[in-house]
Design an enzyme around this catalytic site. Structure first.
Site, mmCIF file in Angstrom:
data_model
loop_
_atom_site.group_PDB
_atom_site.id
_atom_site.type_symbol
_atom_site.label_atom_id
_atom_site.label_comp_id
_atom_site.label_asym_id
_atom_site.label_seq_id
_atom_site.Cartn_x
_atom_site.Cartn_y
_atom_site.Cartn_z
ATOM 1 N N ASN A 9 0.864 -1.180 0.000
ATOM 2 C CA ASN A 9 0.000 0.000 0.000
ATOM 3 C C ASN A 9 0.905 1.236 0.000
ATOM 4 O OD1 ASN A 9 -1.756 2.079 0.493
ATOM 5 N ND2 ASN A 9 -2.431 1.349 2.509
ATOM 6 N N LYS A 11 0.129 4.270 -0.256
ATOM 7 C CA LYS A 11 -0.520 5.446 0.346
ATOM 8 C C LYS A 11 -0.290 6.691 -0.540
ATOM 9 C CE LYS A 11 -0.228 3.159 4.774
ATOM 10 N NZ LYS A 11 -0.139 3.234 6.212
ATOM 11 N N HIS A 98 -9.488 0.987 5.158
ATOM 12 C CA HIS A 98 -8.181 1.181 5.794
ATOM 13 C C HIS A 98 -8.347 2.104 6.996
ATOM 14 C CE1 HIS A 98 -4.070 2.474 6.470
ATOM 15 N NE2 HIS A 98 -3.707 1.353 5.876
ATOM 16 N N GLU A 100 -6.760 4.544 7.998
ATOM 17 C CA GLU A 100 -6.654 5.983 7.688
ATOM 18 C C GLU A 100 -7.955 6.499 7.073
ATOM 19 O OE1 GLU A 100 -2.973 5.473 5.575
ATOM 20 O OE2 GLU A 100 -2.085 4.917 7.496
ATOM 21 N N GLU A 170 -5.017 -4.851 10.650
ATOM 22 C CA GLU A 170 -4.039 -3.786 10.797
ATOM 23 C C GLU A 170 -4.274 -3.060 12.120
ATOM 24 O OE1 GLU A 170 -2.287 -2.809 6.667
ATOM 25 O OE2 GLU A 170 -3.713 -1.267 7.225
ATOM 26 N N GLY A 176 2.689 2.532 10.602
ATOM 27 C CA GLY A 176 3.590 3.666 10.403
ATOM 28 C C GLY A 176 4.350 4.072 11.653
ATOM 29 N N SER A 216 3.755 -1.980 10.106
ATOM 30 C CA SER A 216 5.216 -1.993 10.218
ATOM 31 C C SER A 216 5.836 -3.346 9.856
ATOM 32 C CB SER A 216 5.657 -1.549 11.618
ATOM 33 O OG SER A 216 5.189 -0.235 11.884
HETATM 34 P P1 13P Z 1 3.167 0.514 7.581
HETATM 35 O O1 13P Z 1 3.710 -0.779 7.023
HETATM 36 O O2 13P Z 1 3.870 1.732 7.065
HETATM 37 O O3 13P Z 1 3.076 0.461 9.084
HETATM 38 O O4 13P Z 1 1.670 0.652 7.057
HETATM 39 C C1 13P Z 1 0.811 -0.431 7.179
HETATM 40 C C2 13P Z 1 -0.422 -0.138 6.410
HETATM 41 O O5 13P Z 1 -1.202 0.718 6.781
HETATM 42 C C3 13P Z 1 -0.657 -0.896 5.180
HETATM 43 O O6 13P Z 1 -1.928 -0.680 4.687
#
Ligand code: 13P
Length: 254
Positions: A9, A11, A98, A100, A170, A176, A216
């Site tokens: 992803n 983003k 997601h 976010e 997640e 992140g 992560s």
């Molecule tokens: P990170 O791997 O940067 O923690 O992000 C995970 C994520 O949100 C994947 O959709």
């Protein structure tokens, strides 16, 4: 037997040039690992670069996914993108719900459920994300949150449609942050997700469902996460932006 599924992803990262370079690097690096009947690999670039990345992946087994979509098929929805548009530019997958989208953009369970239905109707394969906030974990609410998000997200999604769906666990506190769930923490929640699917559907569907871990994930922890019996793949954020790291994660699953 469930096949591993690794997705990146991206983003809101990359630009037109770097997205194409990254896609080519991943396609080349994965060429020997991804083959018919083996593991699945997908990249999910920003919507604006889907066409260019699609072209860059044209002779590669790496699949294309989007990070979001709207649930209506067409019409006056300024700024939105439909399932048909995603199909049009070569998407196979779409990430939905997601954290976010839920927590930064206020998407509700009802809205996410409409998106799941719209995606499946259009022939897209949704990756439905679920996960608890740090405070919810501390308050012992992890299972209740996950159960609610699964019930909402999969409402009225019948058994026959579930073959299209991947679930991604997640934990918000691991996204992140560099703080990964331990393999045991991931396994516990993945087993709970499978149990919830068994309750919603049946045992065979629950056993076949693919459940990714995201938060992560990196080349250093991918193998031990993937060793867990109920972890079927990874949804990778930050580490998917470096071609070599993402390929190393794919190798760990291959
Ligand atoms: P990170 O791997 O940067 O923690 O992000 C995970 C994520 O949100 C994947 O959709």
């Amino acid at each position: 037997m469930r096949k591993a599924f690794i997705a990146g992803n991206w983003k809101m990262n990359t630009n037109l040039h770097s997205a194409v370079v990254l896609a080519k690097e991943i396609a080349e690096g994965c060429a020997d690992v991804v083959h018919e009947g083996g593991l699945t690999v997908a990249v999910c670039p920003p919507a604006l670069y889907l066409s260019a990345v699609s072209a860059a992946l044209s002779s590669s087994p790496v699949a294309l996914g989007a990070q979001n979509m709207h649930f209506e098929t067409t019409g006056a929805f300024t700024g939105e993108i439909s399932s048909a548009m995603l199909k049009d530019v070569g998407c196979t997958y779409v990430i939905l719900g997601h954290s976010e989208r839920r927590h930064v953009f206020g998407e509700s369970g009802t809205m996410i459920n409409k998106k799941v239905h719209a995606a499946i109707s259009a022939g897209l394969l949704p990756i439905l994300c679920v996960g608890e906030l740090a405070g919810q974990r501390e308050a012992g609410e992890t299972e209740a949150v996950i159960e609610r998000q699964l019930h909402e997200g999969l409402s009225q999604v019948g058994v026959e449609k579930m073959a299209a769906v991947t679930i991604a666990y997640e934990p918000c506190w691991a996204i992140g942050t560099g703080e990964t769930a331990t393999p045991q923490q991931a396994q516990e929640v993945h087993a709970f997700i499978r149990k919830t699917l068994e309750g919603l559907y049946d045992r065979s569907l629950a056993q076949e469902a693919r459940i990714q871990y995201g938060g992560s994930a990196n080349p250093g922890n991918a193998a031990e996460l993937l060793e867990q019996p109920d972890v079927d793949g990874l949804l990778v954020g930050g580490a998917s932006l470096k071609g070599a790291d993402f390929v190393a994660i794919v190798d760990a699953a291959g």
